[in-house]
Enzyme design. Sequence first.
Site, short mmCIF file in Angstrom:
data_model
loop_
_atom_site.label_atom_id
_atom_site.label_comp_id
_atom_site.label_asym_id
_atom_site.label_seq_id
_atom_site.Cartn_x
_atom_site.Cartn_y
_atom_site.Cartn_z
N THR A 118 -60.40 -52.78 36.98
CA THR A 118 -60.89 -52.34 35.68
C THR A 118 -61.82 -51.15 35.80
O THR A 118 -62.52 -50.99 36.81
CB THR A 118 -61.65 -53.49 34.99
OG1 THR A 118 -62.34 -53.01 33.84
CG2 THR A 118 -62.69 -54.11 35.92
N TYR A 142 -68.57 -59.11 34.67
CA TYR A 142 -67.12 -58.88 34.71
C TYR A 142 -66.79 -57.76 35.70
O TYR A 142 -65.98 -57.92 36.60
CB TYR A 142 -66.60 -58.53 33.32
CG TYR A 142 -65.19 -57.99 33.33
CD1 TYR A 142 -64.14 -58.75 33.84
CD2 TYR A 142 -64.90 -56.72 32.83
CE1 TYR A 142 -62.84 -58.26 33.86
CE2 TYR A 142 -63.60 -56.22 32.85
CZ TYR A 142 -62.58 -56.99 33.36
OH TYR A 142 -61.29 -56.50 33.39
#
Length: 331
Positions: A118, A142
Amino acid sequence: MNKKVLVTGGAGYIGSHVVRQLGEVGYDVVVYDNCSTSSPKAVLYGELVVADLADTDRLYQIFAKHEFSAVLHFAASLIVPESVTHPLDYYANNTRNTLNLIRCCSVMGVNKIIFSSTAAVYGQPQENPVTESTPTLPINPYGRSKLMSEWLISDYGKSSQLRYVILRYFNVAGADPAGRLGQMSREASHLVRSACDAALKRKPGVRIFGTDFPTPDGTGIRDYIHVEDLAAAHLDALYYLERDQESQIFNCGYGHGYSVRQVIERVKAISGVDFPVLETDRRPGDPACVTANADKIRKLLGWKPKHNNLDQIIRTTLAWEMQREGLIRTA
């Protein structure tokens, strides 16, 4: 050549599009997914095994049953604000379960993996667009859980025969233009989907989280990539590894961004619905602007996106959501 691959998280939004594209070109696919946030209906090709990566006994059974040539690893938790409030869950599901998978690959002799990472690993970059060599300074659990997984894969690759491609996704949106797949979740949090939900009266409106970012209109800027183009990047990565090329990390984006306000205005224009917009405070862990320099993936993998258009991203999302509501027929 053995063309059987394992796809973890293959019933999810991005994974299901990749599974469909793999099936269309002749790969034998086994999908491994706990279906906690996904739907078995999204698996259009191959075999679905409903199981969790924390269940290592089941994972080893599947590897022993099949001879996989490669693994594509999508399974993860991915909501930034949720990672801030429940960090241990994110390190468990994202980092620990990646370790479980890599250890299984090691024991069972599978030496090719494509990992879904990501843009959150970059945190709040000082310059945009970011390249793969931009410092990785994630600002939320995250992003950190994904970066730790990258390190794990990279370190093991240096000590073994494992070769990998790590794909750093930017903001994924859109749906299959043929109407076969899209987001299945009823509670998706991404902006394009949320705005389409508001246009279809599923939600009372859309919230803008932060209007005081250092951007032209004060709202966050993101690089939106169509899910079909992202799925195609995974097939390009698999072909690359099958040619025995060296491990790589690639950004997956278009190289330009749109602000939250711009996206909302385009959804209103395309849908013809002027839904309410509520301005509220920033969410923890949200950077002001992140866009991708994707020159490397275009050059080394020959990736050629076909859907680099915000309006097309919105139209395919809206069409998919209208189809799910029974407002239009399947293409």
